[in-house]
Motif scaffolding. Structure first.
Motif, PDB file in Angstrom:
ATOM      1  N   ALA A 106      -0.945  10.402   2.325  1.00 55.76           N
ATOM      2  CA  ALA A 106      -2.352  10.686   2.039  1.00 55.76           C
ATOM      3  C   ALA A 106      -2.500  11.248   0.631  1.00 55.76           C
ATOM      4  O   ALA A 106      -3.428  10.896  -0.106  1.00 55.76           O
ATOM      5  CB  ALA A 106      -2.901  11.668   3.068  1.00 55.76           C
ATOM      6  N   LYS A 107      -1.587  12.123   0.269  1.00 57.86           N
ATOM      7  CA  LYS A 107      -1.598  12.716  -1.076  1.00 57.86           C
ATOM      8  C   LYS A 107      -1.460  11.627  -2.148  1.00 57.86           C
ATOM      9  O   LYS A 107      -2.175  11.618  -3.151  1.00 57.86           O
ATOM     10  CB  LYS A 107      -0.386  13.650  -1.191  1.00 57.86           C
ATOM     11  N   ILE A 108      -0.540  10.729  -1.894  1.00 55.09           N
ATOM     12  CA  ILE A 108      -0.299   9.641  -2.856  1.00 55.09           C
ATOM     13  C   ILE A 108      -1.548   8.773  -2.981  1.00 55.09           C
ATOM     14  O   ILE A 108      -2.007   8.457  -4.079  1.00 55.09           O
ATOM     15  CB  ILE A 108       0.908   8.774  -2.416  1.00 55.09           C
ATOM     16  N   ARG A 109      -2.120   8.427  -1.820  1.00 58.34           N
ATOM     17  CA  ARG A 109      -3.325   7.598  -1.806  1.00 58.34           C
ATOM     18  C   ARG A 109      -4.431   8.246  -2.638  1.00 58.34           C
ATOM     19  O   ARG A 109      -5.055   7.600  -3.471  1.00 58.34           O
ATOM     20  CB  ARG A 109      -3.801   7.413  -0.363  1.00 58.34           C
ATOM     21  N   ALA A 110      -4.618   9.519  -2.389  1.00 56.77           N
ATOM     22  CA  ALA A 110      -5.686  10.232  -3.100  1.00 56.77           C
ATOM     23  C   ALA A 110      -5.411  10.235  -4.608  1.00 56.77           C
ATOM     24  O   ALA A 110      -6.322  10.039  -5.420  1.00 56.77           O
ATOM     25  CB  ALA A 110      -5.792  11.659  -2.582  1.00 56.77           C
ATOM     26  N   ALA A 111      -4.151  10.414  -4.975  1.00 57.13           N
ATOM     27  CA  ALA A 111      -3.820  10.508  -6.398  1.00 57.13           C
ATOM     28  C   ALA A 111      -4.009   9.183  -7.132  1.00 57.13           C
ATOM     29  O   ALA A 111      -4.412   9.167  -8.294  1.00 57.13           O
ATOM     30  CB  ALA A 111      -2.382  10.998  -6.560  1.00 57.13           C
ATOM     31  N   VAL A 112      -3.705   8.081  -6.462  1.00 56.33           N
ATOM     32  CA  VAL A 112      -3.789   6.793  -7.159  1.00 56.33           C
ATOM     33  C   VAL A 112      -5.177   6.152  -7.022  1.00 56.33           C
ATOM     34  O   VAL A 112      -5.541   5.304  -7.830  1.00 56.33           O
ATOM     35  CB  VAL A 112      -2.712   5.785  -6.682  1.00 56.33           C
ATOM     36  N   ALA A 113      -5.924   6.579  -5.993  1.00 56.52           N
ATOM     37  CA  ALA A 113      -7.218   5.936  -5.715  1.00 56.52           C
ATOM     38  C   ALA A 113      -8.122   5.978  -6.937  1.00 56.52           C
ATOM     39  O   ALA A 113      -8.740   4.970  -7.302  1.00 56.52           O
ATOM     40  CB  ALA A 113      -7.888   6.608  -4.522  1.00 56.52           C
ATOM     41  N   GLN A 114      -8.176   7.127  -7.584  1.00 53.06           N
ATOM     42  CA  GLN A 114      -9.077   7.276  -8.717  1.00 53.06           C
ATOM     43  C   GLN A 114      -8.769   6.244  -9.808  1.00 53.06           C
ATOM     44  O   GLN A 114      -9.668   5.579 -10.317  1.00 53.06           O
ATOM     45  CB  GLN A 114      -8.933   8.691  -9.269  1.00 53.06           C
ATOM     46  N   ASP A 115      -7.483   6.114 -10.127  1.00 58.41           N
ATOM     47  CA  ASP A 115      -7.078   5.174 -11.182  1.00 58.41           C
ATOM     48  C   ASP A 115      -7.388   3.731 -10.798  1.00 58.41           C
ATOM     49  O   ASP A 115      -7.826   2.939 -11.626  1.00 58.41           O
ATOM     50  CB  ASP A 115      -5.585   5.306 -11.481  1.00 58.41           C
ATOM     51  N   LEU A 116      -7.154   3.409  -9.527  1.00 56.32           N
ATOM     52  CA  LEU A 116      -7.365   2.024  -9.095  1.00 56.32           C
ATOM     53  C   LEU A 116      -8.856   1.714  -8.995  1.00 56.32           C
ATOM     54  O   LEU A 116      -9.309   0.667  -9.446  1.00 56.32           O
ATOM     55  CB  LEU A 116      -6.679   1.787  -7.744  1.00 56.32           C
ATOM     56  N   LEU A 117      -9.618   2.645  -8.429  1.00 57.47           N
ATOM     57  CA  LEU A 117     -11.044   2.377  -8.220  1.00 57.47           C
ATOM     58  C   LEU A 117     -11.832   2.461  -9.527  1.00 57.47           C
ATOM     59  O   LEU A 117     -12.836   1.778  -9.690  1.00 57.47           O
ATOM     60  CB  LEU A 117     -11.615   3.315  -7.152  1.00 57.47           C
ATOM     61  N   SER A 118     -11.336   3.264 -10.466  1.00 55.40           N
ATOM     62  CA  SER A 118     -12.045   3.360 -11.751  1.00 55.40           C
ATOM     63  C   SER A 118     -11.666   2.204 -12.677  1.00 55.40           C
ATOM     64  O   SER A 118     -12.256   2.041 -13.738  1.00 55.40           O
ATOM     65  CB  SER A 118     -11.691   4.679 -12.440  1.00 55.40           C
ATOM     66  N   GLY A 119     -10.662   1.445 -12.275  1.00 52.55           N
ATOM     67  CA  GLY A 119     -10.262   0.311 -13.102  1.00 52.55           C
ATOM     68  C   GLY A 119      -9.272   0.655 -14.198  1.00 52.55           C
ATOM     69  O   GLY A 119      -8.933  -0.187 -15.028  1.00 52.55           O
ATOM     70  N   ARG A 120      -8.756   1.893 -14.199  1.00 56.02           N
ATOM     71  CA  ARG A 120      -7.732   2.235 -15.188  1.00 56.02           C
ATOM     72  C   ARG A 120      -6.503   1.342 -14.976  1.00 56.02           C
ATOM     73  O   ARG A 120      -5.872   0.883 -15.918  1.00 56.02           O
ATOM     74  CB  ARG A 120      -7.339   3.709 -15.034  1.00 56.02           C
ATOM     75  N   ILE A 121      -6.198   1.089 -13.715  1.00 55.48           N
ATOM     76  CA  ILE A 121      -5.185   0.088 -13.372  1.00 55.48           C
ATOM     77  C   ILE A 121      -5.857  -0.945 -12.475  1.00 55.48           C
ATOM     78  O   ILE A 121      -6.786  -0.612 -11.733  1.00 55.48           O
ATOM     79  CB  ILE A 121      -3.977   0.708 -12.627  1.00 55.48           C
ATOM     80  N   SER A 122      -5.392  -2.211 -12.570  1.00 49.59           N
ATOM     81  CA  SER A 122      -6.018  -3.215 -11.709  1.00 49.59           C
ATOM     82  C   SER A 122      -5.126  -3.564 -10.526  1.00 49.59           C
ATOM     83  O   SER A 122      -5.502  -4.340  -9.655  1.00 49.59           O
ATOM     84  CB  SER A 122      -6.340  -4.476 -12.514  1.00 49.59           C
ATOM     85  N   LEU A 123      -3.931  -2.982 -10.512  1.00 51.68           N
ATOM     86  CA  LEU A 123      -3.006  -3.260  -9.416  1.00 51.68           C
ATOM     87  C   LEU A 123      -2.123  -2.045  -9.223  1.00 51.68           C
ATOM     88  O   LEU A 123      -1.665  -1.441 -10.197  1.00 51.68           O
ATOM     89  CB  LEU A 123      -2.132  -4.478  -9.764  1.00 51.68           C
ATOM     90  N   LEU A 124      -1.888  -1.704  -7.967  1.00 53.14           N
ATOM     91  CA  LEU A 124      -0.920  -0.654  -7.689  1.00 53.14           C
ATOM     92  C   LEU A 124       0.208  -1.234  -6.848  1.00 53.14           C
ATOM     93  O   LEU A 124      -0.031  -1.864  -5.807  1.00 53.14           O
ATOM     94  CB  LEU A 124      -1.548   0.516  -6.924  1.00 53.14           C
ATOM     95  N   LEU A 125       1.430  -1.034  -7.318  1.00 55.66           N
ATOM     96  CA  LEU A 125       2.590  -1.462  -6.545  1.00 55.66           C
ATOM     97  C   LEU A 125       3.056  -0.285  -5.700  1.00 55.66           C
ATOM     98  O   LEU A 125       3.391   0.774  -6.219  1.00 55.66           O
ATOM     99  CB  LEU A 125       3.710  -1.919  -7.477  1.00 55.66           C
ATOM    100  N   GLY A 126       3.021  -0.479  -4.383  1.00 54.40           N
ATOM    101  CA  GLY A 126       3.453   0.579  -3.464  1.00 54.40           C
ATOM    102  C   GLY A 126       4.160  -0.045  -2.277  1.00 54.40           C
ATOM    103  O   GLY A 126       4.729  -1.129  -2.391  1.00 54.40           O
TER     104      GLY A 126
END
Ligand code: SF4
Ligand code: SF4
Lengths: 324, 162
Positions: free
Chosen positions: A10-30
């Motif tokens: 959950a912590k990881i999800r929360a941390a990466v969500a902002q970057d992915l949803l804001s478009g800073r990254i267009s793909l997350l490898l997990g």
């Protein structure tokens, strides 16, 4: 899964969500769960719904950095979750100029060590239906049996030998560091093999390599194998024949090992992904050991600024042959 | 002679093992600027060295791709030799410094796979060392003769043409 793993995901999800949803990254490898509890497979998350499936547990062994060169063709900026070994793989790819570092956001995950499904089955006396972890112990349930074992006894081989479970390079550390680990001597098997006669060694490798399917999974997963065209597929000249002749398999293995010499980060992904248990790490470690002895200790993937031993020289270098 | 078929566990083809007239095949990769010229000097100086050695000229010892070595063993070499300029004398200034590291690593890997150390050798031979060229070829031929035919790394489909 263990409590701390659920909350960690959950912590990881929360941390990466902002970057992915804001478009800073267009793909997350997990990672996400596969069909079984003892499987976590790569996840290519592009939106919030994908992110919901993100998992972080004791089965996230697959090195995700290896997907970067391909994914960067389609994405301007990619986020990637990196364990200790994955972060050294990222360094490897950056140093080999296969990945531009500024186009990657690396989220660091200090790693407790991943578990081996084979060892789980052995400990449980069959495929477990339920795997629960707490305080360094694993409880396995299934088929009316219940067994409790020490977590360390279930670790993958590659994790037993891991010296750097904490990411050595990342943009953001998402969990608390676990600290460097003491590992058994990684050169032991190589040294034992060196004691054999030439004939015994050849017989050993002939027997081991006989199982090789030449599926090239070991190359495909390797962060040091990022050639656009591998010698294995090269047509002109055609170095490797398609037949299952022992000499072709020997050629593949010796050349693969040699091609990563000095650059192999010893992550063990080749051996882990091999479907038929070829001891690939023995070949890699033979080269690491010899290069260390001849040209000084070198730990690939730690410092992208330090030149790998086979890309440099000193005029007074020693040689493994007589120079008279 | 019947078509040779490779024997078990890296033994040479049965045909080769039984022939008392067996002569080793040695492939020598020689750098253009030093060792190949050294071989020329051995020739013009009428120094004798065994005809078992087949010389392949390479522009520099650092041109050596280990695949050349593997291919030679696959196709029937009993020994492979790489000869280049002495360190410090490379025509391209640093080729042999690089190859010293690479072939050191590769030689030990070959031995780790079970090849006898004598079967793959590296020597530095300058263009003025015709005598050394002949001596190296003689001694390597002798060592390989003593070891006998090589079957390790050999392609089973390769036919003996002795
Ligand atoms: S992964 Fe295993 S079976 Fe596949 S090519 Fe590599 S060593 Fe052979
Ligand atoms: S085996 Fe060699 S040629 Fe193939 S990808 Fe790896 S380094 Fe490149």
């Amino acid at each position: 899964m263990a409590e701390h793993h659920i909350s960690a995901a959950a912590k990881i999800r929360a941390a990466v969500a902002q970057d992915l949803l804001s478009g800073r990254i267009s793909l997350l490898l997990g990672w996400e769960k596969g069909h079984f509890q003892w499987q976590s497979r790569p996840l290519f998350a592009r939106d919030g719904a994908d992110l919901e499936r993100l998992a972080w547990d004791s089965f996230c062994a697959v090195n995700l950095s290896r997907y970067l060169p391909e994914e960067l063709k389609e994405n301007e900026k990619v986020g990637v979750l990196v364990k200790g070994c994955d972060s050294r793989a990222l360094n490897r790819l950056v140093q080999d100029r296969a990945v531009p570092r500024e186009r990657v956001v690396a989220y660091g995950l200090p790693c407790p060590g991943m578990l081996d499904a084979g060892r789980l089955v052995e400990a449980a006396g069959g495929w477990p239906d339920e795997i629960a972890e707490a305080n360094g112990r694993v409880v396995l349930k299934g088929g009316g049996r219940e067994s409790e074992v020490h977590r360390d006894s279930l670790l993958l081989d590659k994790c037993r030998h891991c010296l750097y479970p904490d990411p050595v390079a990342c943009d953001q550390l998402l969990l608390a560091p676990v600290g460097n680990r003491e590992a058994p001597d990684r050169f032991k098997a190589v040294e034992e093999r060196e004691q054999l006669s030439a004939g015994e060694r050849y017989a050993y490798w002939e027997k081991e390599l006989q199982r090789c399917l030449r599926c090239y999974a070991c190359r495909q997963i390797c962060p040091a194998c990022s050639c656009r065209e591998c010698f294995v597929e090269q047509e002109q000249p055609r170095w490797l024949g398609k037949a299952y002749d022992a000499s072709e398999t020997f050629l593949f293995h010796l050349i693969r090992a040699y091609h990563v010499a000095g650059r192999c980060i010893d992550c063990g992904e080749c051996e882990r992904s091999c479907p038929v248990g070829i001891p690939l790490q023995e070949l890699n470690r033979k080269l690491i050991k010899d290069l260390n002895a001849l040209y000084g200790p070198y730990e690939a993937g730690l410092d992208p600024e330090r030149e790998p031993p086979l890309l440099t020289y000193a005029p007074n270098d020693p040689a493994a042959f007589t120079e008279k | 002679m019947p078509a040779a078929v490779n024997g078990p566990a890296g033994q040479a083809p049965a045909g080769e093992r039984q022939t008392s007239a067996w002569e080793p095949l040695i492939v020598a990769f020689c750098c253009n600027w030093c060792s190949y010229a050294g071989g020329d000097l051995a020739g013009t100086g009428r120094m004798e060295y065994p005809a078992n050695v087949k010389v392949i000229r390479v522009p520099c010892s650092s041109r050596m791709n280990p695949l050349f070595i593997m291919r030679a063993f696959q196709r029937g070499a009993d020994g492979v030799l790489v000869a280049g300029c002495h360190p410090g004398d490379c025509h391209y200034s640093s080729g042999n410094y690089h190859v010293r590291r690479r072939l050191s690593a590769f030689k030990q890997l070959l031995e780790f796979s079970g090849l006898e150390p004598q079967r793959f050798q590296v020597h530095w031979i300058s263009s003025s060392e015709g005598d050394k060229f002949a001596a190296v070829m003689r001694s390597m031929t002798g060592e390989i003769k003593a070891l006998g035919p090589n079957g390790k790394l050999r392609d089973r489909r390769w036919q003996s043409i002795t």
